[in-house]
Design an enzyme around this catalytic site. Structure first.
Site, PDB file in Angstrom:
ATOM      1  N   ASP A  26       0.866  -1.298   0.087  1.00 29.77           N
ATOM      2  CA  ASP A  26       0.167   0.243   0.042  1.00 29.77           C
ATOM      3  C   ASP A  26       0.757   1.393   0.122  1.00 29.77           C
ATOM      4  OD1 ASP A  26      -1.973  -1.840   0.282  1.00 29.77           O
ATOM      5  OD2 ASP A  26      -2.648  -1.303   2.205  1.00 29.77           O
ATOM      6  N   LYS A 131      -6.756  -4.756  -2.893  1.00 23.79           N
ATOM      7  CA  LYS A 131      -7.425  -5.551  -1.878  1.00 23.79           C
ATOM      8  C   LYS A 131      -8.362  -4.543  -1.397  1.00 23.79           C
ATOM      9  CE  LYS A 131      -3.513  -4.443   1.345  1.00 23.79           C
ATOM     10  NZ  LYS A 131      -4.178  -3.579   2.273  1.00 23.79           N
ATOM     11  N   LYS A 134      -7.539  -4.765   5.016  1.00 17.79           N
ATOM     12  CA  LYS A 134      -6.294  -4.437   5.380  1.00 17.79           C
ATOM     13  C   LYS A 134      -5.301  -5.499   5.199  1.00 17.79           C
ATOM     14  CE  LYS A 134      -8.068  -0.683   7.552  1.00 17.79           C
ATOM     15  NZ  LYS A 134      -7.929   0.195   6.487  1.00 17.79           N
ATOM     16  N   CYS A 164      -1.917  -2.189   8.049  1.00 17.11           N
ATOM     17  CA  CYS A 164      -1.827  -3.231   6.838  1.00 17.11           C
ATOM     18  C   CYS A 164      -0.557  -4.133   6.791  1.00 17.11           C
ATOM     19  CB  CYS A 164      -2.142  -2.637   5.223  1.00 17.11           C
ATOM     20  SG  CYS A 164      -3.785  -1.970   5.205  1.00 17.11           S
TER      21      CYS A 164
HETATM   22  N1  TIU Z   1      -2.732   0.507   4.270  1.00 19.86           N
HETATM   23  C1  TIU Z   1      -2.850   0.571   5.518  1.00 19.86           C
HETATM   24  O1  TIU Z   1      -2.181   0.494   6.469  1.00 19.86           O
HETATM   25  N2  TIU Z   1      -4.240   1.199   5.710  1.00 19.86           N
HETATM   26  C2  TIU Z   1      -4.607   2.012   6.546  1.00 19.86           C
HETATM   27  O2  TIU Z   1      -5.687   2.419   6.632  1.00 19.86           O
HETATM   28  N3  TIU Z   1      -3.530   2.239   7.651  1.00 19.86           N
HETATM   29  C3  TIU Z   1      -3.641   3.375   8.700  1.00 19.86           C
HETATM   30  O3  TIU Z   1      -2.576   3.456   9.366  1.00 19.86           O
HETATM   31  N4  TIU Z   1      -4.761   4.066   8.711  1.00 19.86           N
END
Ligand code: TIU
Length: 228
Positions: A26, A131, A134, A164
């Site tokens: 991500d 995806k 998370k 994530c």
């Molecule tokens: N990719 C991921 O970690 N999604 C989140 O929403 N992370 C946060 O720390 N908010």
């Protein structure tokens, strides 16, 4: 390729690079740049920048060595049919998933904010895994891709450490994959969560996996290539 133990917590990590993939979680504009989902949640997005250089170095090393590289993105269909209402209906309406922001609709596939940052842009042949949650295994074909390639070990990088990255490592661990998390190639909006998240992975004899650095892994990769 030969096996080289990598200095790691809680103990050195035996690795067979032929059975190893790099998974970058991500590293999207929505999390790293102002005006995206991370900022909408009230976070200081500059806190994630430290992971970019190490991710880039690991990406280049993996590409040069011919490792499978998988990029993931968190996001939803434009009609939000894959977004649970419990996830969408949080925070003020103008900052929710699907709302319009400076980088397009927040956390929606196809929008500028959903793209992986330019420094880490995928190249031809590298799977990009979209995806809805998370964890990178939840409602995706990641497990299938890894099994088809004979992968049993994951080098895990990306953001955020305790969200994530952690969820993916937990999912991978339960499915029998060995995870080596690259501490410097991960980051969190909360430095203390980053630190304790890494400790949680390696604690109790490596309850979820191992933790090392990009430098250590790249050194082992070079050594393995020289020995091959
Ligand atoms: N990719 C991921 O970690 N999604 C989140 O929403 N992370 C946060 O720390 N908010």
């Amino acid at each position: 390729m030969s096996r080289s133990p990598i200095p790691a917590e809680p103990f050195p990590f035996e690795i067979d690079f032929a059975r190893t993939a790099l998974v970058i979680i991500d590293m999207q504009r929505d999390f790293l740049e102002p005006g995206g989902f991370g900022a909408a949640l009230g976070n200081d997005v500059s806190r994630l920048r430290s992971a970019v250089g190490p991710c880039r170095a690991m990406l280049e090393g993996a590409r040069a060595a011919g490792l499978l590289v998988i990029h993931t993105r968190e996001g939803h269909r434009p009609d939000l049919t894959d977004a649970p209402p419990a996830k969408v209906l949080r925070g003020p309406p103008d900052k929710r998933i699907g709302a319009c922001g400076p980088m397009g609709r927040i956390l929606v596939r196809g929008e500028p904010g959903h793209e992986i940052i330019a420094e880490l842009a995928p190249i031809h042949g590298e799977p990009v895994l979209d995806k809805p949650g998370k964890g990178a295994f939840y409602q995706t074909d990641l497990d299938l891709m890894l099994r088809n390639r004979g992968i049993d070990t994951l080098l895990v990088a990306g953001v955020t450490t305790e969200v994530c990255v952690h969820t993916t490592v937990r999912e991978a661990n339960d499915r029998g994959y060995r995870c080596l998390v690259l501490s410097d190639a991960c980051a969190s909006y909360f430095p203390e969560f980053h630190a304790v998240g890494l400790r949680m992975i390696a604690a109790q004899g490596g309850i979820f996996g191992w933790v090392s650095t990009t430098g250590e892994v790249l050194a082992a990769l070079s050594a393995a290539e020289r020995a091959a």
